[in-house]
Design an enzyme around this catalytic site. Structure first.
Site, PDB file in Angstrom:
ATOM      1  N   LYS A   1     -11.854  -7.131  -6.917  1.00  0.00           N
ATOM      2  CA  LYS A   1     -10.529  -7.514  -6.383  1.00  0.00           C
ATOM      3  C   LYS A   1     -10.356  -9.031  -6.436  1.00  0.00           C
ATOM      4  CE  LYS A   1      -7.265  -6.684  -2.657  1.00  0.00           C
ATOM      5  NZ  LYS A   1      -6.181  -6.405  -3.613  1.00  0.00           N
TER       6      LYS A   1
ATOM      7  N   HIS B   1     -12.971  -4.546   0.277  1.00  0.00           N
ATOM      8  CA  HIS B   1     -12.604  -3.984  -1.027  1.00  0.00           C
ATOM      9  C   HIS B   1     -13.731  -4.186  -2.032  1.00  0.00           C
ATOM     10  CE1 HIS B   1      -8.437  -3.909   0.480  1.00  0.00           C
ATOM     11  NE2 HIS B   1      -8.217  -3.008  -0.467  1.00  0.00           N
ATOM     12  N   HIS B   2     -13.591  -3.513  -3.161  1.00  0.00           N
ATOM     13  CA  HIS B   2     -14.521  -3.589  -4.300  1.00  0.00           C
ATOM     14  C   HIS B   2     -14.672  -5.017  -4.821  1.00  0.00           C
ATOM     15  CE1 HIS B   2     -10.912  -3.797  -6.894  1.00  0.00           C
ATOM     16  NE2 HIS B   2     -10.405  -2.954  -5.998  1.00  0.00           N
TER      17      HIS B   2
ATOM     18  N   GLY C   1      -3.311  -7.336   0.115  1.00  0.00           N
ATOM     19  CA  GLY C   1      -1.881  -7.178   0.403  1.00  0.00           C
ATOM     20  C   GLY C   1      -1.657  -6.288   1.615  1.00  0.00           C
TER      21      GLY C   1
ATOM     22  N   ASN D   1       0.861  -1.177   0.000  1.00  0.00           N
ATOM     23  CA  ASN D   1       0.000   0.000   0.000  1.00  0.00           C
ATOM     24  C   ASN D   1       0.898   1.228   0.000  1.00  0.00           C
ATOM     25  OD1 ASN D   1      -1.744   2.169   0.898  1.00  0.00           O
ATOM     26  ND2 ASN D   1      -3.216   0.557   1.366  1.00  0.00           N
TER      27      ASN D   1
HETATM   28  P1  NAD Z   1      -6.749  -3.702 -12.828  1.00  0.00           P
HETATM   29  O1  NAD Z   1      -7.225  -5.080 -13.115  1.00  0.00           O
HETATM   30  O2  NAD Z   1      -7.681  -2.548 -13.041  1.00  0.00           O
HETATM   31  O3  NAD Z   1      -5.421  -3.388 -13.682  1.00  0.00           O
HETATM   32  C1  NAD Z   1      -4.395  -4.321 -13.884  1.00  0.00           C
HETATM   33  C2  NAD Z   1      -3.837  -4.078 -15.296  1.00  0.00           C
HETATM   34  O4  NAD Z   1      -2.708  -4.921 -15.478  1.00  0.00           O
HETATM   35  C3  NAD Z   1      -4.848  -4.405 -16.385  1.00  0.00           C
HETATM   36  O5  NAD Z   1      -4.877  -3.362 -17.352  1.00  0.00           O
HETATM   37  C4  NAD Z   1      -4.308  -5.716 -16.976  1.00  0.00           C
HETATM   38  O6  NAD Z   1      -4.616  -5.862 -18.347  1.00  0.00           O
HETATM   39  C5  NAD Z   1      -2.811  -5.529 -16.749  1.00  0.00           C
HETATM   40  N1  NAD Z   1      -2.055  -6.776 -16.768  1.00  0.00           N
HETATM   41  C6  NAD Z   1      -2.411  -8.002 -16.293  1.00  0.00           C
HETATM   42  N2  NAD Z   1      -1.439  -8.891 -16.520  1.00  0.00           N
HETATM   43  C7  NAD Z   1      -0.438  -8.223 -17.133  1.00  0.00           C
HETATM   44  C8  NAD Z   1       0.843  -8.607 -17.616  1.00  0.00           C
HETATM   45  N3  NAD Z   1       1.277  -9.872 -17.533  1.00  0.00           N
HETATM   46  N4  NAD Z   1       1.631  -7.653 -18.195  1.00  0.00           N
HETATM   47  C9  NAD Z   1       1.196  -6.384 -18.304  1.00  0.00           C
HETATM   48  N5  NAD Z   1      -0.023  -5.949 -17.877  1.00  0.00           N
HETATM   49  C10 NAD Z   1      -0.821  -6.877 -17.292  1.00  0.00           C
HETATM   50  O7  NAD Z   1      -6.231  -3.736 -11.314  1.00  0.00           O
HETATM   51  P2  NAD Z   1      -5.850  -2.510 -10.358  1.00  0.00           P
HETATM   52  O8  NAD Z   1      -6.995  -2.193  -9.442  1.00  0.00           O
HETATM   53  O9  NAD Z   1      -5.233  -1.403 -11.163  1.00  0.00           O
HETATM   54  O10 NAD Z   1      -4.738  -3.208  -9.440  1.00  0.00           O
HETATM   55  C11 NAD Z   1      -3.560  -3.772 -10.006  1.00  0.00           C
HETATM   56  C12 NAD Z   1      -2.714  -4.379  -8.901  1.00  0.00           C
HETATM   57  O11 NAD Z   1      -2.268  -3.356  -8.001  1.00  0.00           O
HETATM   58  C13 NAD Z   1      -3.459  -5.404  -8.026  1.00  0.00           C
HETATM   59  O12 NAD Z   1      -2.547  -6.415  -7.644  1.00  0.00           O
HETATM   60  C14 NAD Z   1      -3.880  -4.580  -6.830  1.00  0.00           C
HETATM   61  O13 NAD Z   1      -4.108  -5.344  -5.674  1.00  0.00           O
HETATM   62  C15 NAD Z   1      -2.664  -3.691  -6.683  1.00  0.00           C
HETATM   63  N6  NAD Z   1      -2.867  -2.453  -5.943  1.00  0.00           N
HETATM   64  C16 NAD Z   1      -1.865  -2.082  -5.117  1.00  0.00           C
HETATM   65  C17 NAD Z   1      -1.939  -0.886  -4.433  1.00  0.00           C
HETATM   66  C18 NAD Z   1      -0.769  -0.447  -3.585  1.00  0.00           C
HETATM   67  O14 NAD Z   1      -0.789   0.668  -3.030  1.00  0.00           O
HETATM   68  N7  NAD Z   1       0.293  -1.267  -3.476  1.00  0.00           N
HETATM   69  C19 NAD Z   1      -3.062  -0.056  -4.585  1.00  0.00           C
HETATM   70  C20 NAD Z   1      -4.089  -0.474  -5.441  1.00  0.00           C
HETATM   71  C21 NAD Z   1      -3.967  -1.673  -6.136  1.00  0.00           C
END
Ligand code: NAD
Length: 258
Positions: free
Chosen positions: A147, A143-144, A153, A111
């Protein structure tokens, strides 16, 4: 940053916001990668992670856990810093990230919001101060509905912070998904409960429950921009940073309990 910042997962919910925040920070966006056929909203799409890493000083990755094991050696080979926000990583994925961090600067955080980073620091201190025999630690997250991983995480990060404060390994005391005849609560267990629904950006509560008092700390994110802005801050922080596995606490300069 001379070349600029790249984004893996650029068409996703986080990827689109990250692109806006990179530009809002006055940095250069070189483009990104995503799955074939997605709408990258005009951003330059690269063929693969190696091409993106070669074109950028730092790559922000918020995509899918299945990509991490292959992306880690590619980032290390390119010598490009990596800000990794993807959640749901396996132990093998995390080992690949740690190996990459021997050669490049990696900021890996469940996060990237400043608020949760502070809560993680507080969680460790609270756990160190409150005896595990008396204070039952429970973590509740919502969460939404889209997810894909559970517990979140951030919830696992909270669990790790509590475990660290207590001087134990999370895997040895983790208790998630209670159902049916579970028996009485184990002393020292760290419990997890997961809620999914609607469009909740992220809510986490850490509760320490004792016989005579409860202490709870809650974080609610209303806008993903809290994560995106923090991740871009982390990307700019990697400039000139030696190889290593860094957390958002390092970026914000928050000292840990021990
Ligand atoms: P999302 O599904 O909207 O976006 C993910 C994107 O990654 C999509 O466009 C998908 O097509 C792409 N993708 C999937 N596999 C891929 C690959 N092999 N190569 C390249 N692109 C690929 O999801 P999101 O809500 O944007 O979240 C993405 C990730 O980030 C999740 O794991 C989520 O839990 C995490 N997240 C982390 C934080 C943080 O602060 N660390 C905050 C929000 C979300």
């Amino acid at each position: 940053m001379d070349k600029g910042i790249g984004i893996a997962g650029i068409a996703g919910r986080m990827g689109r916001l990250l692109a806006e925040e990179v530009l809002a920070a006055g940095a250069k966006l070189v483009g990104g990668i995503d799955r074939p056929g997605v709408d990258a909203q005009g951003a330059t799409l690269f063929a693969d992670i190696a091409a993106l890493a070669a074109a950028a000083d730092v790559v922000l990755e918020f995509a899918h856990a299945s990509a991490v094991a292959a992306h880690a050696p590619a980032m290390a080979a390119a010598g490009t810093a990596w800000v990794l926000g993807t959640t749901g990583l396996s132990a093998a994925d995390e080992a690949a990230v740690a190996r990459a961090a021997e050669r490049i600067a990696v900021v890996y955080a469940p996060n990237f919001s400043a608020g949760v980073t502070l809560v993680l620091a507080l969680a460790e201190r609270m756990a160190a101060a409150l005896p595990a025999e008396q204070y039952d630690a429970e973590i509740v997250e919502m969460h939404h509905r889209q997810k894909v991983d559970a517990p979140s995480g951030t919830a696992i990060g909270l669990g790790r912070a509590v475990a660290k404060g207590r001087g134990v390994e999370l895997e040895a005391v983790k208790q998630s998904g209670r159902d049916g005849h579970t028996g009485a609560r184990r002393t020292g267990a760290i419990g997890f409960a997961t809620l999914r629904g609607g469009q909740v950006v992220g809510e986490h509560t850490l509760l320490f429950a004792a016989a005579a008092e409860h202490i709870a700390i809650t974080h609610r994110a209303f806008d993903r921009r809290a994560f995106a802005a923090g991740a871009v801050r982390a990307a700019l922080w990697t400039r000139g940073r030696p190889p290593g596995l860094y957390s958002m606490m390092d970026v914000l300069g928050i000292s840990q309990a021990r």
